[in-house]
Design a protein around this motif. Structure first.
Motif, PDB file in Angstrom:
ATOM      1  N   LEU A  96      67.881  23.536  -1.222  1.00  0.00           N
ATOM      2  CA  LEU A  96      68.020  24.169  -2.484  1.00  0.00           C
ATOM      3  C   LEU A  96      66.738  23.715  -3.511  1.00  0.00           C
ATOM      4  O   LEU A  96      65.714  22.509  -3.537  1.00  0.00           O
ATOM      5  CB  LEU A  96      68.943  22.470  -3.332  1.00  0.00           C
ATOM      6  N   ASP A  97      66.158  24.799  -4.266  1.00  0.00           N
ATOM      7  CA  ASP A  97      65.078  25.312  -4.130  1.00  0.00           C
ATOM      8  C   ASP A  97      65.446  23.940  -5.896  1.00  0.00           C
ATOM      9  O   ASP A  97      66.124  24.594  -6.606  1.00  0.00           O
ATOM     10  CB  ASP A  97      65.099  26.438  -4.705  1.00  0.00           C
ATOM     11  N   VAL A  98      64.190  23.428  -6.043  1.00  0.00           N
ATOM     12  CA  VAL A  98      63.551  22.228  -7.514  1.00  0.00           C
ATOM     13  C   VAL A  98      62.537  23.141  -8.965  1.00  0.00           C
ATOM     14  O   VAL A  98      62.306  21.646  -8.909  1.00  0.00           O
ATOM     15  CB  VAL A  98      64.405  21.067  -7.458  1.00  0.00           C
ATOM     16  N   SER A  99      62.423  24.336  -7.850  1.00  0.00           N
ATOM     17  CA  SER A  99      61.088  24.050  -8.548  1.00  0.00           C
ATOM     18  C   SER A  99      61.382  24.660  -9.875  1.00  0.00           C
ATOM     19  O   SER A  99      62.040  25.029 -10.446  1.00  0.00           O
ATOM     20  CB  SER A  99      60.166  25.716  -7.704  1.00  0.00           C
ATOM     21  N   ASN A 100      60.205  25.000 -10.787  1.00  0.00           N
ATOM     22  CA  ASN A 100      60.297  25.180 -12.675  1.00  0.00           C
ATOM     23  C   ASN A 100      61.091  26.302 -12.748  1.00  0.00           C
ATOM     24  O   ASN A 100      61.537  26.897 -13.560  1.00  0.00           O
ATOM     25  CB  ASN A 100      58.855  24.820 -13.163  1.00  0.00           C
ATOM     26  N   SER A 101      60.719  27.239 -11.646  1.00  0.00           N
ATOM     27  CA  SER A 101      60.939  29.260 -11.411  1.00  0.00           C
ATOM     28  C   SER A 101      62.421  29.017 -11.797  1.00  0.00           C
ATOM     29  O   SER A 101      63.307  29.668 -11.945  1.00  0.00           O
ATOM     30  CB  SER A 101      60.892  30.072 -11.194  1.00  0.00           C
ATOM     31  N   MET A 102      63.337  27.412 -11.062  1.00  0.00           N
ATOM     32  CA  MET A 102      64.466  27.893 -10.969  1.00  0.00           C
ATOM     33  C   MET A 102      65.153  27.118 -12.562  1.00  0.00           C
ATOM     34  O   MET A 102      66.613  27.347 -12.441  1.00  0.00           O
ATOM     35  CB  MET A 102      65.327  27.032 -10.311  1.00  0.00           C
ATOM     36  N   ALA A 137      60.365  21.741  -3.283  1.00  0.00           N
ATOM     37  CA  ALA A 137      59.331  23.121  -3.962  1.00  0.00           C
ATOM     38  C   ALA A 137      58.135  22.997  -3.651  1.00  0.00           C
ATOM     39  O   ALA A 137      58.100  23.770  -2.204  1.00  0.00           O
ATOM     40  CB  ALA A 137      58.899  22.258  -5.136  1.00  0.00           C
ATOM     41  N   GLY A 138      57.189  22.751  -3.867  1.00  0.00           N
ATOM     42  CA  GLY A 138      55.545  22.337  -3.013  1.00  0.00           C
ATOM     43  C   GLY A 138      55.891  21.896  -1.808  1.00  0.00           C
ATOM     44  O   GLY A 138      55.338  22.084  -0.704  1.00  0.00           O
ATOM     45  N   ASP A 139      57.228  20.409  -2.095  1.00  0.00           N
ATOM     46  CA  ASP A 139      57.351  19.579  -0.790  1.00  0.00           C
ATOM     47  C   ASP A 139      59.007  19.797  -0.269  1.00  0.00           C
ATOM     48  O   ASP A 139      59.866  20.564  -2.084  1.00  0.00           O
ATOM     49  CB  ASP A 139      56.939  18.302  -0.928  1.00  0.00           C
ATOM     50  N   ALA A 140      58.839  18.951   0.414  1.00  0.00           N
ATOM     51  CA  ALA A 140      60.602  19.195   0.545  1.00  0.00           C
ATOM     52  C   ALA A 140      60.950  17.957   1.818  1.00  0.00           C
ATOM     53  O   ALA A 140      60.292  16.702   1.665  1.00  0.00           O
ATOM     54  CB  ALA A 140      61.296  19.860   1.943  1.00  0.00           C
ATOM     55  N   TYR A 141      61.978  17.390   0.713  1.00  0.00           N
ATOM     56  CA  TYR A 141      62.433  15.767   0.693  1.00  0.00           C
ATOM     57  C   TYR A 141      63.886  15.534   0.811  1.00  0.00           C
ATOM     58  O   TYR A 141      65.101  16.847   0.684  1.00  0.00           O
ATOM     59  CB  TYR A 141      62.387  15.285  -1.156  1.00  0.00           C
ATOM     60  N   ILE A 142      64.593  14.877   1.214  1.00  0.00           N
ATOM     61  CA  ILE A 142      65.874  14.894   2.130  1.00  0.00           C
ATOM     62  C   ILE A 142      66.543  14.043   0.524  1.00  0.00           C
ATOM     63  O   ILE A 142      66.021  13.148   0.212  1.00  0.00           O
ATOM     64  CB  ILE A 142      66.422  13.771   3.278  1.00  0.00           C
ATOM     65  N   GLN A 143      67.775  14.596   0.049  1.00  0.00           N
ATOM     66  CA  GLN A 143      68.051  14.055  -0.815  1.00  0.00           C
ATOM     67  C   GLN A 143      69.563  13.369  -0.397  1.00  0.00           C
ATOM     68  O   GLN A 143      70.209  12.538  -0.931  1.00  0.00           O
ATOM     69  CB  GLN A 143      68.252  14.822  -2.507  1.00  0.00           C
ATOM     70  N   LEU A 144      70.043  14.127   0.340  1.00  0.00           N
ATOM     71  CA  LEU A 144      71.099  13.483   1.285  1.00  0.00           C
ATOM     72  C   LEU A 144      71.763  13.497   2.894  1.00  0.00           C
ATOM     73  O   LEU A 144      71.429  14.370   2.794  1.00  0.00           O
ATOM     74  CB  LEU A 144      72.839  13.985   0.762  1.00  0.00           C
TER      75      LEU A 144
END
Length: 346
Positions: A96-102, A137-144
């Motif tokens: 899921l994209d969480v950048s500001n544009s979202m 966003a600029g990086d990717a992280y595992i949320q779950l």
């Protein structure tokens, strides 16, 4: 298999060192009080029946009994009945994209909130499927990490916001690479990645990442959220008309990049769907995934557990029983009994 049914009770074990330190403190205070009356050796001779060791023994017995009681309340159990279960399902990771544009509101109430609502409804349809969540966003992280715990999935989903990733951008390729390495390698289930983004400002070669994932047997789907005409990006959550501006003072307009998302889906052997206010497209993609051949897996689970707290409670009673009969003062009758005394015979 061993477990504690009430494992949270074990936190009371942290009280043991506290009780021990309190006991040492009280003994020291008692010793200071005795020293006020004179020398301890002299006082000891005046109180021959007082035992300095027995109170310590009694305290240790009580402390051990308390520890055993904690373990008993935690309910130790052993798994005794093993059942073989068969299930079918797929593994799905949603990026899921969480950048500001979202935060743009061309999809109501916003692109991000609408995506979260749709993912939550999709999770309600899962049965034996496994799900994972990645934010980028600029990086990717595992949320779950990949899981079948749908309650946790919805809980983690509710915490997602645009402040989770400090570096702005839309690194779709990094999200696909991270998702590809996040699947459970021991599960031979069909694997799919669903990327939800506006596709704008991609910073890496997302098409190559999707092609690599497809080569590993992972299907990559994309959902484009937003409008090609674009929308300003609100600042804050107060629904004010304060929008993000560039360095020249112009309002930034974020637009959906459908061409990029179509290329990514094609390279990943998946589908591209454009989201709207009425349909996010997640259900359509999930129906496609459901039509995939699902691998039937067989596994062992413990379905019955035997309680073991009874034996621990017996230990508690034993320690309390012994403590009850240990007197703080010396026993006159026992003091006369000396097993190693040598009798002299005439």
């Amino acid at each position: 298999m061993f477990r504690f049914a009430n494992s949270f009770v074990l936190y009371f074990l942290f009280l043991l060192p506290v009780l021990f330190l309190m006991y040492l403190f009280l003994r020291r205070e008692k010793k200071k009080d005795l020293e006020k009356f004179g020398d301890l050796p002299v006082i000891s001779n005046l109180m021959p029946m007082v035992s300095p060791q027995r109170p310590v023994i009694k305290f240790v017995l009580l402390l051990v009994a308390f520890m055993a009681l904690i373990f008993a309340i935690a309910r130790p159990q052993f798994g005794t009945k093993v059942e073989k279960v068969k299930r079918k399902g797929v593994q799905i990771i949603i990026a899921l994209d969480v950048s500001n544009s979202m935060m743009a509101q061309d999809i109501q109430p916003s692109r991000l909130e609408r995506a979260k609502e749709s993912i939550s409804k999709l999770v309600d349809r899962f049965e034996n499927d496994q799900i994972g969540l990645i934010v980028f966003a600029g990086d990717a992280y595992i949320q779950l990490p990949i899981t079948t715990d749908y309650v946790s999935a919805k809980m983690f989903l509710s915490t997602i916001n645009t402040k989770m990733v400090p570096r702005q951008g839309t690194a779709i390729g990094a999200a696909i690479d991270l998702a590809s390495h996040s699947f459970n390698p021991n599960e031979e289930l069909k694997k799919s990645i669903i990327v939800i983004t506006d596709g704008e400002n991609h910073e890496d070669d997302a098409v190559s990442a999707a092609k690599k994932a497809a080569g590993d047997g992972i299907i990559v789907h994309t959902i484009g959220i937003g409008s090609p005409q674009g929308s300003p990006i609100p600042l804050g959550d107060d629904n004010s008309k304060n929008y993000l501006k560039d360095k020249d003072g112009n309002v930034v307009i974020t637009k959906l990049d459908e061409n990029t998302l179509q290329q990514i889906a094609a390279a990943g052997n998946g589908s591209y769907i454009r989201a709207s206010n009425t349909d996010m497209g997640l259900n359509t993609i999930f129906d496609q995934i459901n039509r995939m051949q699902k691998k039937q897996l067989e596994g062992n689970i413990y379905s019955d557990y035997n309680e073991q707290y009874q034996s621990v409670l017996l230990m508690v009673m034993l320690f309390l029983f012994v403590e009850f009969f240990v007197l703080e003062r010396k026993n006159k009758q026992f003091s006369k009994f000396d097993l190693f005394r040598v009798r002299k015979y005439k």
